[in-house]
Design an enzyme around this catalytic site. Structure first.
Site, PDB file in Angstrom:
ATOM      1  N   ASP A 165       0.782  -1.109  -0.278  1.00 46.52           N
ATOM      2  CA  ASP A 165       0.042  -0.064  -0.068  1.00 46.52           C
ATOM      3  C   ASP A 165       0.960   1.199   0.012  1.00 46.52           C
ATOM      4  OD1 ASP A 165      -2.045  -1.960   0.731  1.00 46.52           O
ATOM      5  OD2 ASP A 165      -1.938  -1.414   2.734  1.00 46.52           O
TER       6      ASP A 165
HETATM    7  N1  URA Z   1      -1.156  -5.852   4.275  1.00 44.09           N
HETATM    8  C1  URA Z   1      -1.368  -4.727   4.161  1.00 44.09           C
HETATM    9  O1  URA Z   1      -2.521  -4.308   4.879  1.00 44.09           O
HETATM   10  N2  URA Z   1      -0.893  -3.676   3.317  1.00 44.09           N
HETATM   11  C2  URA Z   1       0.241  -4.028   2.398  1.00 44.09           C
HETATM   12  O2  URA Z   1       0.780  -2.999   2.001  1.00 44.09           O
HETATM   13  C3  URA Z   1       0.683  -5.372   2.910  1.00 44.09           C
HETATM   14  C4  URA Z   1       0.130  -6.285   3.684  1.00 44.09           C
END
Ligand code: URA
Length: 237
Positions: A102
């Site tokens: 993310d």
């Molecule tokens: N889980 C999440 O919530 N975000 C990420 O970027 C990777 C795993």
């Protein structure tokens, strides 16, 4: 492969642009001898404007993804591809991220143009461990580890239960979570499902491959021994 196609595929320009570069004498051998488009030369003996040619297809990179960059090519904001040399965006086969992190997650992010390797890493059967460290808004209740490890935990709008995950409590609001799959926003959704909230999230390893001293925003090409580490269990698993 013909030199014009090889060099164009590495993102140096269209085939027409590269043909012009040959005519201008910009493509040489290591001694500065001008090469011609139909010469047969090993990749490592080609220079463009006196610089070694970019690495051939079969590239795998590790980036320390910084906060604030997204993994999508299409986003108009800051994207992880902006942190790579501009030519790398134009390579064919294209370089893509191995899974995604993310915008607000930092840490180990891999890129490759090798479809078979990408598949080997993300395939559910490979069960490559991804280790995350998170800080949480609330203290843990104590039963989260059992639920996460159960193999029966369901997330909203998912049809299959989550694979067992390992929770290690570092401090009441700081944890390490090891996953062997990569569902959308998985770590954040797992903690939201138990009434908590992830405040910061970083991926500290993929398999046994860690960032080492790679600073945020920097990347490096992986060597064979690094690639092998992806398929090994993380250090304290
Ligand atoms: N889980 C999440 O919530 N975000 C990420 O970027 C990777 C795993």
């Amino acid at each position: 492969m013909k030199l014009v196609k090889l060099i164009a595929n590495l993102g140096y320009g269209s085939r027409k642009d590269v043909a012009l570069m040959f005519r201008e004498g910009r493509i040489t051998d290591p001694d500065g001898e001008v090469l011609y488009a139909d010469d047969k030369v090993a990749h490592e003996h080609i220079r463009v404007d006196e610089e070694p040619l970019d690495p051939p297809t079969g590239l795998i990179l590790m980036m320390h993804k910084p906060l604030g960059a997204t993994c999508s090519r299409k986003d108009i904001g800051r994207v992880v591809y902006d942190l790579l040399p501009p030519r790398y965006r134009m390579r064919d086969p294209s370089l893509s991220t191995v899974g995604r992190l993310d915008r607000d997650t930092s840490g180990v992010l891999l890129f490759t143009d090798d479809g078979a390797l990408l598949h080997r890493i993300i395939s559910p059967k490979a069960r490559v461990a991804k280790v995350y460290e998170a800080t949480l808004a609330n203290d843990l209740q104590g039963d989260e580890g059992t639920l996460f490890a159960s193999g029966t935990m369901m997330l909203e709008s998912e049809k299959e239960p989550l694979e067992p995950a390992v929770l290690q409590v570092l401090e009441p609001r700081r944890v390490r979570l090891t996953l062997t799959e990569g569902r959308y926003h998985q770590v954040r959704r797992m903690f939201a499902a138990v009434g908590n909230h992830v405040e910061t999230l970083t991926r500290i390893s993929v398999g046994a491959l860690t960032l080492g001293d790679l600073p945020p925003g920097e990347w490096r090409a992986l060597e064979e021994r690094d690639i092998a580490r992806i398929f090994e269990p993380p250090a304290d698993a």
